[in-house]
Design a protein around this motif. Sequence first.
Motif, PDB file in Angstrom:
ATOM      1  N   ILE A   1       0.841  -1.195   0.000  1.00 14.71           N
ATOM      2  CA  ILE A   1       0.000   0.000   0.000  1.00 14.71           C
ATOM      3  C   ILE A   1       0.879   1.248   0.000  1.00 14.71           C
ATOM      4  O   ILE A   1       2.047   1.211   0.402  1.00 14.71           O
ATOM      5  CB  ILE A   1      -0.949   0.044   1.211  1.00 14.71           C
ATOM      6  N   GLU A   2       0.300   2.343  -0.456  1.00 17.57           N
ATOM      7  CA  GLU A   2       0.963   3.643  -0.363  1.00 17.57           C
ATOM      8  C   GLU A   2       0.102   4.527   0.528  1.00 17.57           C
ATOM      9  O   GLU A   2      -1.076   4.747   0.241  1.00 17.57           O
ATOM     10  CB  GLU A   2       1.149   4.272  -1.740  1.00 17.57           C
ATOM     11  N   VAL A   3       0.700   5.044   1.600  1.00 18.03           N
ATOM     12  CA  VAL A   3      -0.072   5.770   2.611  1.00 18.03           C
ATOM     13  C   VAL A   3       0.743   6.929   3.187  1.00 18.03           C
ATOM     14  O   VAL A   3       1.974   6.949   3.100  1.00 18.03           O
ATOM     15  CB  VAL A   3      -0.483   4.852   3.784  1.00 18.03           C
ATOM     16  N   TRP A   4       0.038   7.879   3.807  1.00 18.27           N
ATOM     17  CA  TRP A   4       0.673   8.875   4.638  1.00 18.27           C
ATOM     18  C   TRP A   4       0.922   8.259   6.013  1.00 18.27           C
ATOM     19  O   TRP A   4       0.171   7.386   6.449  1.00 18.27           O
ATOM     20  CB  TRP A   4      -0.222  10.109   4.782  1.00 18.27           C
ATOM     21  N   MET A   5       1.944   8.697   6.682  1.00 13.47           N
ATOM     22  CA  MET A   5       2.240   8.196   8.013  1.00 13.47           C
ATOM     23  C   MET A   5       1.086   8.554   8.958  1.00 13.47           C
ATOM     24  O   MET A   5       0.711   9.720   9.071  1.00 13.47           O
ATOM     25  CB  MET A   5       3.538   8.805   8.538  1.00 13.47           C
TER      26      MET A   5
ATOM     27  N   PHE B   1       5.603   5.178   1.743  1.00 16.14           N
ATOM     28  CA  PHE B   1       5.024   6.287   2.492  1.00 16.14           C
ATOM     29  C   PHE B   1       5.048   7.566   1.672  1.00 16.14           C
ATOM     30  O   PHE B   1       5.963   7.815   0.879  1.00 16.14           O
ATOM     31  CB  PHE B   1       5.790   6.523   3.798  1.00 16.14           C
ATOM     32  N   LEU B   2       4.033   8.375   1.912  1.00 16.64           N
ATOM     33  CA  LEU B   2       3.977   9.720   1.353  1.00 16.64           C
ATOM     34  C   LEU B   2       4.512  10.709   2.374  1.00 16.64           C
ATOM     35  O   LEU B   2       4.346  10.537   3.583  1.00 16.64           O
ATOM     36  CB  LEU B   2       2.533  10.084   0.995  1.00 16.64           C
ATOM     37  N   ASN B   3       5.148  11.737   1.867  1.00 25.54           N
ATOM     38  CA  ASN B   3       5.591  12.849   2.702  1.00 25.54           C
ATOM     39  C   ASN B   3       5.377  14.117   1.884  1.00 25.54           C
ATOM     40  O   ASN B   3       5.342  14.067   0.656  1.00 25.54           O
ATOM     41  CB  ASN B   3       7.069  12.697   3.073  1.00 25.54           C
ATOM     42  N   GLY B   4       5.224  15.254   2.555  1.00 23.91           N
ATOM     43  CA  GLY B   4       4.944  16.450   1.785  1.00 23.91           C
ATOM     44  C   GLY B   4       5.455  17.725   2.406  1.00 23.91           C
ATOM     45  O   GLY B   4       5.738  17.806   3.601  1.00 23.91           O
ATOM     46  N   THR B   5       5.563  18.740   1.552  1.00 31.63           N
ATOM     47  CA  THR B   5       5.877  20.096   1.978  1.00 31.63           C
ATOM     48  C   THR B   5       4.598  20.756   2.470  1.00 31.63           C
ATOM     49  O   THR B   5       3.587  20.758   1.760  1.00 31.63           O
ATOM     50  CB  THR B   5       6.447  20.910   0.801  1.00 31.63           C
TER      51      THR B   5
ATOM     52  N   LEU C   1      10.535  13.120   6.896  1.00 33.46           N
ATOM     53  CA  LEU C   1      11.328  12.109   6.211  1.00 33.46           C
ATOM     54  C   LEU C   1      12.091  11.240   7.206  1.00 33.46           C
ATOM     55  O   LEU C   1      12.166  10.016   7.051  1.00 33.46           O
ATOM     56  CB  LEU C   1      12.305  12.773   5.239  1.00 33.46           C
ATOM     57  N   GLN C   2      12.654  11.862   8.214  1.00 34.74           N
ATOM     58  CA  GLN C   2      13.425  11.107   9.209  1.00 34.74           C
ATOM     59  C   GLN C   2      12.543  10.107   9.955  1.00 34.74           C
ATOM     60  O   GLN C   2      12.969   8.983  10.231  1.00 34.74           O
ATOM     61  CB  GLN C   2      14.084  12.077  10.183  1.00 34.74           C
ATOM     62  N   GLU C   3      11.313  10.488  10.272  1.00 34.48           N
ATOM     63  CA  GLU C   3      10.391   9.571  10.952  1.00 34.48           C
ATOM     64  C   GLU C   3      10.055   8.380  10.059  1.00 34.48           C
ATOM     65  O   GLU C   3       9.999   7.233  10.518  1.00 34.48           O
ATOM     66  CB  GLU C   3       9.120  10.305  11.347  1.00 34.48           C
ATOM     67  N   ILE C   4       9.852   8.643   8.795  1.00 34.47           N
ATOM     68  CA  ILE C   4       9.470   7.585   7.862  1.00 34.47           C
ATOM     69  C   ILE C   4      10.623   6.615   7.623  1.00 34.47           C
ATOM     70  O   ILE C   4      10.427   5.396   7.535  1.00 34.47           O
ATOM     71  CB  ILE C   4       8.996   8.205   6.527  1.00 34.47           C
TER      72      ILE C   4
ATOM     73  N   PRO D   1      10.714   1.790   4.552  1.00 31.89           N
ATOM     74  CA  PRO D   1       9.753   1.524   3.481  1.00 31.89           C
ATOM     75  C   PRO D   1      10.441   1.215   2.159  1.00 31.89           C
ATOM     76  O   PRO D   1      11.656   1.412   2.015  1.00 31.89           O
ATOM     77  CB  PRO D   1       8.989   2.856   3.381  1.00 31.89           C
ATOM     78  N   VAL D   2       9.664   0.725   1.207  1.00 32.82           N
ATOM     79  CA  VAL D   2      10.209   0.447  -0.125  1.00 32.82           C
ATOM     80  C   VAL D   2      10.708   1.743  -0.755  1.00 32.82           C
ATOM     81  O   VAL D   2      11.799   1.808  -1.328  1.00 32.82           O
ATOM     82  CB  VAL D   2       9.134  -0.211  -1.022  1.00 32.82           C
ATOM     83  N   LYS D   3       9.905   2.799  -0.637  1.00 33.09           N
ATOM     84  CA  LYS D   3      10.249   4.113  -1.159  1.00 33.09           C
ATOM     85  C   LYS D   3       9.498   5.164  -0.355  1.00 33.09           C
ATOM     86  O   LYS D   3       8.550   4.843   0.376  1.00 33.09           O
ATOM     87  CB  LYS D   3       9.865   4.246  -2.653  1.00 33.09           C
ATOM     88  N   ILE D   4       9.910   6.415  -0.512  1.00 33.64           N
ATOM     89  CA  ILE D   4       9.173   7.535   0.052  1.00 33.64           C
ATOM     90  C   ILE D   4       8.813   8.463  -1.103  1.00 33.64           C
ATOM     91  O   ILE D   4       9.692   8.920  -1.841  1.00 33.64           O
ATOM     92  CB  ILE D   4       9.992   8.306   1.107  1.00 33.64           C
ATOM     93  N   ASN D   5       7.533   8.701  -1.263  1.00 34.19           N
ATOM     94  CA  ASN D   5       7.036   9.549  -2.340  1.00 34.19           C
ATOM     95  C   ASN D   5       6.661  10.919  -1.771  1.00 34.19           C
ATOM     96  O   ASN D   5       5.881  11.012  -0.833  1.00 34.19           O
ATOM     97  CB  ASN D   5       5.817   8.896  -3.003  1.00 34.19           C
ATOM     98  N   ASN D   6       7.220  11.963  -2.370  1.00 33.76           N
ATOM     99  CA  ASN D   6       7.043  13.310  -1.835  1.00 33.76           C
ATOM    100  C   ASN D   6       6.190  14.220  -2.704  1.00 33.76           C
ATOM    101  O   ASN D   6       6.362  14.263  -3.928  1.00 33.76           O
ATOM    102  CB  ASN D   6       8.410  13.977  -1.663  1.00 33.76           C
ATOM    103  N   HIS D   7       5.298  14.967  -2.038  1.00 32.88           N
ATOM    104  CA  HIS D   7       4.641  16.125  -2.630  1.00 32.88           C
ATOM    105  C   HIS D   7       5.530  17.308  -2.260  1.00 32.88           C
ATOM    106  O   HIS D   7       5.426  17.855  -1.166  1.00 32.88           O
ATOM    107  CB  HIS D   7       3.240  16.315  -2.064  1.00 32.88           C
ATOM    108  N   THR D   8       6.412  17.682  -3.159  1.00 25.78           N
ATOM    109  CA  THR D   8       7.524  18.556  -2.805  1.00 25.78           C
ATOM    110  C   THR D   8       7.357  19.988  -3.286  1.00 25.78           C
ATOM    111  O   THR D   8       7.051  20.228  -4.461  1.00 25.78           O
ATOM    112  CB  THR D   8       8.840  17.991  -3.376  1.00 25.78           C
ATOM    113  N   GLY D   9       7.624  20.921  -2.377  1.00 22.18           N
ATOM    114  CA  GLY D   9       7.685  22.325  -2.736  1.00 22.18           C
ATOM    115  C   GLY D   9       6.339  22.944  -3.045  1.00 22.18           C
ATOM    116  O   GLY D   9       5.280  22.418  -2.684  1.00 22.18           O
ATOM    117  N   SER D  10       6.386  24.053  -3.750  1.00 23.36           N
ATOM    118  CA  SER D  10       5.176  24.807  -4.077  1.00 23.36           C
ATOM    119  C   SER D  10       5.373  25.562  -5.381  1.00 23.36           C
ATOM    120  O   SER D  10       6.461  26.075  -5.661  1.00 23.36           O
ATOM    121  CB  SER D  10       4.855  25.801  -2.956  1.00 23.36           C
TER     122      SER D  10
END
Length: 291
Positions: A54-58, A81-85, A102-105, A110-119
Amino acid sequence: MHAITKILLVILLGMLPYSLLAQKKLMFFQTDWGNQLPMDEFLAKVKSDGYDGIEVWMPGSDEARATLKNGLDKYGLKVIFLNGTNKSLPFEQSLRAYEKGLQEIIGWNPVKINNHTGSDFWTEEQNLEFLKIADRLAKASGIPIIHETHRGRFSYTLPAAVSMLEKFPELKYNLDISHWMVVHEKLIQKTDSQLQKIMPSVEHIHARVGFAEGPQVNNPAAPEWKNALKVHLDIWEEIIRNSDDETFTITTEFGPPPYLPTIPFTNKPIADQWEANVFIMKAIQERFAND
């Protein structure tokens, strides 16, 4: 190896279908976006339908995190896991929160960390600071940290994504091209010169079908979306086949209402989100069925 033997081997390899020379293992992840089921029931359904994870937010609470961890172990599922700005915070605070997330994740491996990065409201230089943090932590942990092509983020357009890649070649993308279909108001083809520039940097795919007027068709199985579906599948297949990764990860990410259109006045969805995601997983699998 004898020289003649080498020559014969080269000739034989040249005669083999490409699929046999570049076999790929596909790992599919289901999104928990819009999930209303208890976690155990959700994970059981994910496993039953053939997903690898699954892909989820922490989760925010310790209890929810424990439930997730126990469920993943119980069903033998992996996690991205998802992480975001946080764009609502001032820039410097947002940078610190981004790194902390990111450090918590990373502790979960996890297999990977996918980011919603910046603005899209920040400068390229400001957005670059987030990429540098992610790159540093990825190298230190060995966990791939990727950045999703997404409206409202630094990668909100295809040219913006290309520009950032030119400035920061270490950048790795999660391609959700459905966003760009609507941003650019056209079905971008796999032969697009700008798209070709970022394809080698793509290490994960969010599989959702967009179109010129929206990021999600109402039902990918409907015949009126046949061409849109093919355009997306062609792009995904080319990326996967040309990737250096022996195992390629894909998250099926058709979303719930209001991403999923509803009937006016009732808010009843006109299609089934889960069925759409399973459909797209099977459509991708069919592309590789003869490998």
